[in-house]
Design a protein around this motif. Structure first.
Motif, PDB file in Angstrom:
ATOM      1  N   ALA A   1     -84.253 -22.859 -62.884  1.00  0.00           N
ATOM      2  CA  ALA A   1     -83.615 -21.637 -62.366  1.00  0.00           C
ATOM      3  C   ALA A   1     -83.569 -20.534 -63.414  1.00  0.00           C
ATOM      4  O   ALA A   1     -83.499 -19.354 -63.076  1.00  0.00           O
ATOM      5  N   ASN A   2     -83.617 -20.887 -64.687  1.00  0.00           N
ATOM      6  CA  ASN A   2     -83.590 -19.884 -65.748  1.00  0.00           C
ATOM      7  C   ASN A   2     -84.976 -19.507 -66.256  1.00  0.00           C
ATOM      8  O   ASN A   2     -85.101 -18.633 -67.109  1.00  0.00           O
ATOM      9  N   GLU A   3     -86.003 -20.142 -65.787  1.00  0.00           N
ATOM     10  CA  GLU A   3     -87.361 -19.828 -66.226  1.00  0.00           C
ATOM     11  C   GLU A   3     -87.737 -18.416 -65.780  1.00  0.00           C
ATOM     12  O   GLU A   3     -87.404 -18.003 -64.672  1.00  0.00           O
ATOM     13  N   ARG A   4     -88.417 -17.697 -66.651  1.00  0.00           N
ATOM     14  CA  ARG A   4     -88.886 -16.358 -66.312  1.00  0.00           C
ATOM     15  C   ARG A   4     -90.347 -16.211 -66.684  1.00  0.00           C
ATOM     16  O   ARG A   4     -90.771 -16.643 -67.757  1.00  0.00           O
ATOM     17  N   GLN A   5     -91.113 -15.587 -65.799  1.00  0.00           N
ATOM     18  CA  GLN A   5     -92.527 -15.284 -66.020  1.00  0.00           C
ATOM     19  C   GLN A   5     -92.631 -13.788 -66.284  1.00  0.00           C
ATOM     20  O   GLN A   5     -92.308 -12.980 -65.418  1.00  0.00           O
ATOM     21  N   LEU A   6     -93.049 -13.430 -67.494  1.00  0.00           N
ATOM     22  CA  LEU A   6     -93.230 -12.024 -67.845  1.00  0.00           C
ATOM     23  C   LEU A   6     -94.708 -11.679 -67.744  1.00  0.00           C
ATOM     24  O   LEU A   6     -95.557 -12.337 -68.349  1.00  0.00           O
ATOM     25  N   SER A   7     -95.025 -10.646 -67.005  1.00  0.00           N
ATOM     26  CA  SER A   7     -96.412 -10.208 -66.839  1.00  0.00           C
ATOM     27  C   SER A   7     -96.896  -9.443 -68.053  1.00  0.00           C
ATOM     28  O   SER A   7     -98.057  -9.545 -68.433  1.00  0.00           O
TER      29      SER A   7
ATOM     30  N   VAL B   1     -83.516 -11.302 -71.533  1.00  0.00           N
ATOM     31  CA  VAL B   1     -84.815 -11.674 -70.955  1.00  0.00           C
ATOM     32  C   VAL B   1     -84.791 -11.474 -69.448  1.00  0.00           C
ATOM     33  O   VAL B   1     -85.769 -10.973 -68.863  1.00  0.00           O
ATOM     34  N   PHE B   2     -83.689 -11.827 -68.803  1.00  0.00           N
ATOM     35  CA  PHE B   2     -83.572 -11.596 -67.359  1.00  0.00           C
ATOM     36  C   PHE B   2     -83.728 -10.104 -67.051  1.00  0.00           C
ATOM     37  O   PHE B   2     -84.351  -9.725 -66.056  1.00  0.00           O
ATOM     38  N   ASP B   3     -83.138  -9.243 -67.898  1.00  0.00           N
ATOM     39  CA  ASP B   3     -83.261  -7.794 -67.707  1.00  0.00           C
ATOM     40  C   ASP B   3     -84.718  -7.355 -67.792  1.00  0.00           C
ATOM     41  O   ASP B   3     -85.168  -6.519 -67.000  1.00  0.00           O
ATOM     42  N   ILE B   4     -85.464  -7.894 -68.739  1.00  0.00           N
ATOM     43  CA  ILE B   4     -86.881  -7.536 -68.874  1.00  0.00           C
ATOM     44  C   ILE B   4     -87.636  -7.934 -67.605  1.00  0.00           C
ATOM     45  O   ILE B   4     -88.433  -7.146 -67.072  1.00  0.00           O
TER      46      ILE B   4
ATOM     47  N   GLY C   1     -89.363  -8.668 -84.671  1.00  0.00           N
ATOM     48  CA  GLY C   1     -90.753  -9.049 -84.850  1.00  0.00           C
ATOM     49  C   GLY C   1     -91.322  -9.988 -83.808  1.00  0.00           C
ATOM     50  O   GLY C   1     -92.530 -10.206 -83.760  1.00  0.00           O
ATOM     51  N   ARG C   2     -90.493 -10.564 -82.976  1.00  0.00           N
ATOM     52  CA  ARG C   2     -90.973 -11.492 -81.936  1.00  0.00           C
ATOM     53  C   ARG C   2     -91.556 -10.698 -80.775  1.00  0.00           C
ATOM     54  O   ARG C   2     -91.165  -9.570 -80.520  1.00  0.00           O
ATOM     55  N   THR C   3     -92.486 -11.295 -80.057  1.00  0.00           N
ATOM     56  CA  THR C   3     -93.038 -10.707 -78.841  1.00  0.00           C
ATOM     57  C   THR C   3     -92.759 -11.658 -77.689  1.00  0.00           C
ATOM     58  O   THR C   3     -93.067 -12.852 -77.777  1.00  0.00           O
ATOM     59  N   LEU C   4     -92.166 -11.151 -76.631  1.00  0.00           N
ATOM     60  CA  LEU C   4     -91.902 -11.947 -75.429  1.00  0.00           C
ATOM     61  C   LEU C   4     -93.045 -11.724 -74.449  1.00  0.00           C
ATOM     62  O   LEU C   4     -93.397 -10.582 -74.145  1.00  0.00           O
ATOM     63  N   THR C   5     -93.609 -12.811 -73.939  1.00  0.00           N
ATOM     64  CA  THR C   5     -94.687 -12.728 -72.971  1.00  0.00           C
ATOM     65  C   THR C   5     -94.858 -14.081 -72.279  1.00  0.00           C
ATOM     66  O   THR C   5     -94.435 -15.110 -72.810  1.00  0.00           O
ATOM     67  N   GLY C   6     -95.467 -14.053 -71.120  1.00  0.00           N
ATOM     68  CA  GLY C   6     -95.794 -15.293 -70.407  1.00  0.00           C
ATOM     69  C   GLY C   6     -94.589 -16.005 -69.827  1.00  0.00           C
ATOM     70  O   GLY C   6     -93.565 -15.401 -69.539  1.00  0.00           O
ATOM     71  N   VAL C   7     -94.720 -17.311 -69.678  1.00  0.00           N
ATOM     72  CA  VAL C   7     -93.656 -18.137 -69.102  1.00  0.00           C
ATOM     73  C   VAL C   7     -92.654 -18.488 -70.200  1.00  0.00           C
ATOM     74  O   VAL C   7     -93.026 -19.014 -71.249  1.00  0.00           O
ATOM     75  N   LEU C   8     -91.392 -18.184 -69.951  1.00  0.00           N
ATOM     76  CA  LEU C   8     -90.307 -18.536 -70.869  1.00  0.00           C
ATOM     77  C   LEU C   8     -89.442 -19.569 -70.173  1.00  0.00           C
ATOM     78  O   LEU C   8     -88.892 -19.309 -69.102  1.00  0.00           O
ATOM     79  N   ARG C   9     -89.348 -20.738 -70.790  1.00  0.00           N
ATOM     80  CA  ARG C   9     -88.604 -21.849 -70.180  1.00  0.00           C
ATOM     81  C   ARG C   9     -87.302 -22.069 -70.920  1.00  0.00           C
ATOM     82  O   ARG C   9     -87.236 -21.960 -72.133  1.00  0.00           O
ATOM     83  N   TRP C  10     -86.273 -22.421 -70.159  1.00  0.00           N
ATOM     84  CA  TRP C  10     -84.927 -22.664 -70.681  1.00  0.00           C
ATOM     85  C   TRP C  10     -84.689 -24.167 -70.711  1.00  0.00           C
ATOM     86  O   TRP C  10     -84.830 -24.839 -69.705  1.00  0.00           O
TER      87      TRP C  10
END
Length: 188
Positions: A175-181, A108-111, A157-166
């Protein structure tokens, strides 16, 4: 998905699978992928470990005609396996990477990094590739119990989008949260 405006990802993966099916490391996978790409599209330039400013490096940059570029990040996560590559008969002794949560996190960090690296002009796309023999990554969770990496699951089959919280409710690790546009469907 087309790489550097020149060749389909599926064609590169098919070419790679005819030559190699097992890799010693992520770097071995990166090199073999770049070689397969160049075999199919000799005009595409390939650059490994390209600096992106500061201490960040892009695993592979593919340079095509007319300014088309593809930024690629690789992950190679293995379960213990001893055997021979069926294509080459080369012996392999893969070690176990047991922290599947950290494999998901790194992916996810790579994305998120690729979103920053890719140009908005339409001539640069990004691709995150994870190769693994560990079905815990491509299969949905076996339990309904919430885990700290729940939002970072990368199964088929999963789709990654939006705010992902750890973390878990009331115990998030910002610090691990990622926001995917963008929106990223996962396919294995």
């Amino acid at each position: 998905m087309e790489i550097a405006g020149s060749v389909k990802l599926a064609a590169v993966m098919n070419e790679l699978s005819t030559v190699r099916s097992v890799f010693h490391s992520e770097a071995d996978f990166q090199h073999a992928f770049a070689w397969a790409l160049r075999t199919l599209a000799p005009a595409v330039g390939v650059r490994l470990e390209v600096p992106q400013g500061g201490r960040e490096y892009l695993d592979l940059l593919c340079l095509g005609a007319d300014g088309h570029r593809t930024a690629i990040e690789f992950k190679y996560f293995t379960r213990r396996w001893d055997g021979n590559d069926p294509n080459t008969d080369e012996p392999f002794h893969l070690r176990a990477h047991e922290a599947t949560d950290l494999a998901r996190q790194g992916f996810v960090f790579d994305i998120a990094r690729l979103e920053r690296f890719c140009l908005p002009n339409g001539k640069m796309n990004g691709l995150a590739l994870m190769l693994s023999n560990d079905q815990r990554l491509w299969s949905p969770a076996a339990t309904t119990r919430r885990t700290r990496d729940q939002e970072f699951r990368v199964h088929e089959g999963r789709t990654l989008t939006g705010v992902l919280r750890w973390g878990t409710e009331g115990s998030w690790f910002a610090a691990n949260e990622r926001q995917l546009s963008g929106s990223y469907p996962l396919a294995w």
